[in-house]
Design an enzyme around this catalytic site. Sequence first.
Site, short mmCIF file in Angstrom:
data_model
loop_
_atom_site.label_atom_id
_atom_site.label_comp_id
_atom_site.label_asym_id
_atom_site.label_seq_id
_atom_site.Cartn_x
_atom_site.Cartn_y
_atom_site.Cartn_z
N ASP A 240 0.74 -1.17 -0.01
CA ASP A 240 0.13 0.07 0.18
C ASP A 240 0.93 1.32 -0.03
O ASP A 240 1.80 1.20 0.77
CB ASP A 240 -0.72 -0.12 1.39
CG ASP A 240 -1.72 -1.13 1.56
OD1 ASP A 240 -1.45 -2.25 1.03
OD2 ASP A 240 -3.05 -0.97 1.91
N HIS A 242 -1.23 4.40 -0.40
CA HIS A 242 -2.21 5.31 0.08
C HIS A 242 -1.94 6.82 0.03
O HIS A 242 -1.84 7.58 0.98
CB HIS A 242 -2.25 4.87 1.51
CG HIS A 242 -3.19 3.91 1.80
ND1 HIS A 242 -4.77 3.81 1.35
CD2 HIS A 242 -3.23 2.64 2.09
CE1 HIS A 242 -5.28 2.80 1.56
NE2 HIS A 242 -4.38 1.80 2.27
N ASP A 269 -4.13 -0.35 -3.35
CA ASP A 269 -4.46 0.76 -2.36
C ASP A 269 -3.31 2.02 -2.66
O ASP A 269 -2.49 2.12 -1.78
CB ASP A 269 -4.09 0.23 -0.89
CG ASP A 269 -5.40 -0.32 -0.42
OD1 ASP A 269 -6.51 -0.65 -1.31
OD2 ASP A 269 -5.63 -0.65 0.74
N ASP A 272 -6.26 7.07 -1.48
CA ASP A 272 -7.05 7.38 -0.27
C ASP A 272 -6.36 7.66 0.92
O ASP A 272 -5.20 7.16 0.99
CB ASP A 272 -8.01 6.24 0.06
CG ASP A 272 -9.35 6.41 -0.82
OD1 ASP A 272 -9.68 7.41 -1.39
OD2 ASP A 272 -10.06 5.22 -0.76
N ARG A 273 -6.83 8.29 1.98
CA ARG A 273 -5.98 8.54 3.23
C ARG A 273 -4.98 9.69 2.90
O ARG A 273 -5.08 10.76 3.31
CB ARG A 273 -5.42 7.34 3.76
CG ARG A 273 -6.73 6.24 4.43
CD ARG A 273 -6.38 5.72 5.74
NE ARG A 273 -7.21 4.84 5.97
CZ ARG A 273 -8.24 4.97 6.93
NH1 ARG A 273 -8.42 6.01 7.59
NH2 ARG A 273 -9.06 4.00 7.07
N ASN A 301 -8.58 -2.68 -2.45
CA ASN A 301 -9.90 -2.51 -1.71
C ASN A 301 -10.21 -1.00 -1.96
O ASN A 301 -11.26 -0.60 -1.80
CB ASN A 301 -10.27 -2.88 -0.41
CG ASN A 301 -9.32 -2.49 0.70
OD1 ASN A 301 -8.05 -2.67 0.53
ND2 ASN A 301 -9.97 -1.86 1.55
N HIS A 302 -9.20 -0.18 -1.74
CA HIS A 302 -9.45 1.42 -2.05
C HIS A 302 -9.73 1.67 -3.34
O HIS A 302 -9.69 3.01 -3.70
CB HIS A 302 -8.19 2.02 -1.27
CG HIS A 302 -8.65 1.99 0.08
ND1 HIS A 302 -9.51 3.05 0.92
CD2 HIS A 302 -8.55 1.21 1.38
CE1 HIS A 302 -9.82 3.16 2.08
NE2 HIS A 302 -8.93 1.82 2.51
N HIS A 350 -3.84 -8.35 -3.29
CA HIS A 350 -3.97 -7.00 -2.34
C HIS A 350 -4.31 -7.96 -0.93
O HIS A 350 -3.54 -7.59 0.08
CB HIS A 350 -4.99 -6.09 -2.70
CG HIS A 350 -4.77 -4.95 -1.45
ND1 HIS A 350 -3.78 -4.17 -1.38
CD2 HIS A 350 -6.01 -4.70 -0.85
CE1 HIS A 350 -4.05 -3.54 -0.43
NE2 HIS A 350 -5.48 -3.67 -0.03
N ARG A 398 -12.49 -6.71 9.76
CA ARG A 398 -13.09 -5.63 9.01
C ARG A 398 -14.58 -5.47 8.62
O ARG A 398 -15.06 -4.59 7.98
CB ARG A 398 -12.45 -5.56 7.74
CG ARG A 398 -10.76 -5.54 7.70
CD ARG A 398 -10.24 -5.78 6.24
NE ARG A 398 -8.75 -5.85 6.49
CZ ARG A 398 -7.88 -4.85 6.60
NH1 ARG A 398 -8.22 -3.81 6.44
NH2 ARG A 398 -6.44 -5.04 6.48
N HIS A 425 -2.50 -4.87 2.47
CA HIS A 425 -3.70 -4.57 3.10
C HIS A 425 -3.68 -4.40 4.58
O HIS A 425 -4.66 -3.84 5.07
CB HIS A 425 -4.68 -5.96 2.63
CG HIS A 425 -5.93 -5.75 2.90
ND1 HIS A 425 -6.77 -4.43 2.68
CD2 HIS A 425 -6.86 -6.62 3.35
CE1 HIS A 425 -8.02 -4.93 2.86
NE2 HIS A 425 -8.16 -5.76 3.63
#
Length: 497
Positions: A240, A242, A269, A272-273, A301-302, A350, A398, A425
């Site tokens: 990730d 991010h 990923d 995001d964030r 997943n993002h 991922h 999750r 992840h």
Amino acid sequence: MQFIALATSVVLIPPCSMPKAHSGTLGIFLLMFFRFCRKRDYENAIKCYTEALELKPCSAIYFSNRSLAYLRTECYGYALADATKCLEIDQNYIKGYYRRATSNMALGKFKAALKDYETVVRVRPNDKDAKMKYQECNKIVKQKAFERAIASDEMKRSVVDSLDIENMMIEDQYTGPKLEEGKVTMRFMKEMMECFKDQKKLHRKCAYQILIQVKELLSKLPSLIEITLKETEKITICGDTHGQFYDLLNIFELNGLPSEANPYLFNGDFVDRGSFSLEVILTLFGFKLLLPDSFYLLRGNHETDNMNQMYGFEGEVKAKYTAQMFTLFSEVFQWLPLAQCINGKVLVMHGGLFSEDGVTLDDLKKIDRNRQPPDSGPMCDLLWSDPQPQNGRCVSKRGVSCQFGPDVTERFLDQNNLDYIVRSHEVKAEGYEVTHSGKCITVFSAPNYCDQMCNKGAYIHLSGSDLKPQFHQFTAVPHPNVKPMAYANSLMQMGMM
């Protein structure tokens, strides 16, 4: 119920009635909890409240506070369960409704979140914070309803069909990088990364050109990519990122720029964030166009609409460009491959393995990935699942997919003649983790995740000669003063950070 042995008998102690001797122990646990929270060591905070709950299992406050710690570690399923348990114990404990609403928001369950915010507003009509969250959540629910109402059974028209790139003008005052005869070159990539480093924007025409070309490229790829490394070749696998653009630049500084002789695989990923997600994804897409057979991208997943709406990427694209461009990003993300097999022995994805046994590599090739991921099934699992130390499977922390044990990993590898899996992840303190007797490896490449977690980042070298993973760690580098989640949905900013 708890049994406590006395001198000549066994006394049954009701679970909500603890001996006074436990009060000192509980005080120590709580002191440790707050200390861990101040250090953002939420894993140990969770352990403290778990032990406290063993002594006082009917404490709504303890369940609520552990729910908060689970939220901070992105264990949304566990956070939801604890908030629900809190409210079962004390339906008047308002923070429980806040925690449950935040958990549901994180899971994309907006109607359930709205119901809890309604409860808070009804009980506390003068609570301005509750009103604000209720209004924001209600806005999302109405927006989703509108989107469903206008949706057509026919295939949606692509944004590409409405763009006139040829007649899109680049203004004379623009001095940034431009594609050379419509193509990405190494010179363009270096200029674009320097442009982003200086917090400047790529011209929207160039951004659209990259997106249109990478969509066409990705749409021709299978859901499972298969590559072969020669004995003298190696590949770098990153986890990730991010939206942490300056840490991405640091990876290239430490490990070299991508090239045919220095291939990379980025394991989902990307966005995001972090608040430089556009810079990250345009850089990665640019290298994919420059090096289609030496630079690989897998979906996380993002790379999905729900996550992008909540955690910042949608807001960032709209702030820096337009809503139309975000829609095109969404189309491109749907074509990202889901897994990659290296030399027929190492499988990279991922998330992780599957909710049921019997899944084969051929099954992965057959996945129709051009869509938003379903709530269950192999595509969902590839993006969402996590390993666990105990055998078997259990409900995911999750709230999506499952957790799988070493026996599940062993059976999957045996059936598919694989040596081990590499996944991402999850934040790891050292940037990577080896579990399941060396057969499940996690790599995470966003150091000091969200400027909070104090973790290292890592990447992996795999050589074609032996396929033995070599781990390389690195620490976070400074970035401009733009906080993580700056573009996130305001509910997530208020409820999570």
